[in-house]
Design an enzyme around this catalytic site. Structure first.
Site, PDB file in Angstrom:
ATOM      1  N   ASN A   1       0.846  -1.189   0.000  1.00 55.96           N
ATOM      2  CA  ASN A   1       0.000   0.000   0.000  1.00 55.96           C
ATOM      3  C   ASN A   1       0.880   1.236   0.000  1.00 55.96           C
ATOM      4  OD1 ASN A   1       0.505   0.753   2.944  1.00 55.96           O
ATOM      5  ND2 ASN A   1      -0.350  -1.308   3.160  1.00 55.96           N
ATOM      6  N   ARG A   2       0.259   2.395  -0.006  1.00 54.16           N
ATOM      7  CA  ARG A   2       0.993   3.652  -0.181  1.00 54.16           C
ATOM      8  C   ARG A   2       1.412   4.306   1.132  1.00 54.16           C
ATOM      9  NH1 ARG A   2      -2.893   7.337  -3.239  1.00 54.16           N
ATOM     10  NH2 ARG A   2      -1.232   8.813  -2.782  1.00 54.16           N
TER      11      ARG A   2
END
Length: 405
Positions: free
Chosen positions: A202-203
């Site tokens: 994920n970011r």
């Protein structure tokens, strides 16, 4: 607050102009004390215009006020940025051959320095010994960061950005309301391997978790930061003698580290973005097109780490979870948060906006803290350090209500 900003002879002095501006905008009285070499990079008129105070480098000016000691005596905080290798050496030796040197010797206020120099100079045994000496004396060392340096070089030695120095330095004046407490904070994003070079992730940058760790340490806590894939430039935010960093990669590793640290913690905050699923099996070799089209990855569900921590918590322990939400409608967002808090069984749930301006990979965040009965016990927005302060205030308010800490 009366803040003295010492500026020494490094190219990073241009950044300190912004630091002084931030301090002034925050309502502080700032006196700039440059060295003679510092004025080769940024001139005296600039410092006077930005600080709105008279600036001098000499111990012989303003003698009737005994300025060479008065500045240090009146300071609530002293910041030296940039701090060159030469200035660090002089500080360690206790030399006072200019106004900055006498000010540093005359003050009993917290002192923080932001080193800036080339990598070889930073790594030199003399510099490292001087840094160790200053740390032993209680001087707070901010950075240096790792990045591009003068002349095209790159590596550790870059002065932190003004915003980072501003937040860290002011944290030294924070109340010690977490003194004696042990806390564990997770940060970053887990990565679940598909093969040796690919992963599901994920970011999350880890900035909010690092800010939570830094804020807790500034307020007196002993902190374990479980860091999932956080870059060095983010981790530097949490660099503090009272922060122990434990790096992890996957959700399983994070779960093990959190359970271990939580066993002796008063507060557990799960700020990391943990993958809900992982590949059922990771390939030993890199998957290539020669192997055929990869049209399916079988997934299995990861354990719910924070729910497990909440279920196993002691009666005197507080567990806080995070939930990143993209819903624009505030009512829908809050209702989903209430359901998630109940499902996880945590004491507080921090709902953070995940949009173009807030949340993942952004410098700012906007949060709502959901407490007992689904009530919103705190909300606010700002820098991630501001948000961290708000969250710790909510934790302390809850602990006071329960008389657990």
């Amino acid at each position: 607050m009366n803040i003295v900003v010492g500026v020494t002879g490094g190219i990073a002095a241009y950044k300190t102009v912004q630091l002084v501006r931030l301090l002034i905008k925050a309502g502080h009285e700032v006196t700039v004390v440059p060295t003679e070499d510092a004025l080769r990079f940024v001139g005296l008129p600039t410092w006077e215009a930005i600080s709105r105070n008279t600036v001098t480098t000499s111990v012989h000016d303003d003698v009737e006020r005994v300025r060479h000691v008065a500045l240090g005596q009146a300071a609530d905080l002293v910041i030296v940025a940039p701090a060159t290798a030469n200035t660090i050496a002089k500080m360690a030796a206790g030399l006072a051959d200019d106004l900055l040197g006498t000010t540093l010797l005359a003050t009993t206020a917290p002192v923080t320095i932001a080193p800036a120099m080339h990598t070889e100079m930073w790594r030199h045994p003399s510099t490292q010994a001087n840094i160790a000496t200053l740390r032993e004396r209680g001087v707070h060392i901010l950075g240096p960061g790792d990045g591009e340096l003068t002349g095209g070089d790159s590596g550790p030695g870059r002065m932190l950005e003004p915003e980072e120095i501003f937040e860290h330095a002011l944290a030294l004046l924070a109340p010690q309301d977490l003194a004696g407490r042990a806390v564990v904070v997770s940060a970053g994003g887990t990565r679940e391997p598909i093969d040796p070079v690919r992963f599901l992730g994920n970011r999350s940058s880890g900035r909010q978790g690092a800010a939570l760790a830094a804020e807790a340490a500034a307020r007196g806590a002993q902190v374990v930061l479980v860091a999932a894939n956080i870059s060095a430039d983010v981790l530097v935010v949490a660099r503090h003698p009272q922060v122990e960093v434990r790096p992890v990669g996957t959700a399983a590793e994070l779960g093990d580290a959190m359970r271990d640290a939580a066993a002796s913690a008063d507060v557990v905050i799960m700020a990391a973005a943990v993958a809900d699923y992982r590949p059922a099996a990771a390939a030993d070799q890199k998957l290539t097109k020669e192997d055929g089209v990869l049209d399916r990855i079988d997934l299995v569900e990861n354990e719910d780490v924070v729910a497990g921590l909440a279920a196993a918590r002691r009666p005197d322990q507080i567990v806080v979870a995070f939930a990143a939400e993209t819903l624009a409608d505030p009512d829908a967002r809050r209702e989903r948060a209430r359901r998630k808090r109940d499902r996880k069984g945590v004491d507080l749930l921090v709902v953070n906006r995940a949009d173009a301006e807030h949340g993942f990979e952004n410098a700012h965040n906007a949060v709502e803290v959901v407490g007992d009965g689904g009530s919103i016990v705190a909300e606010g927005s700002g820098s991630k350090r501001d948000v961290a302060s708000l969250i710790w205030d909510a934790v302390l308010n809850l602990s006071q209500q329960r008389s657990t800490l």
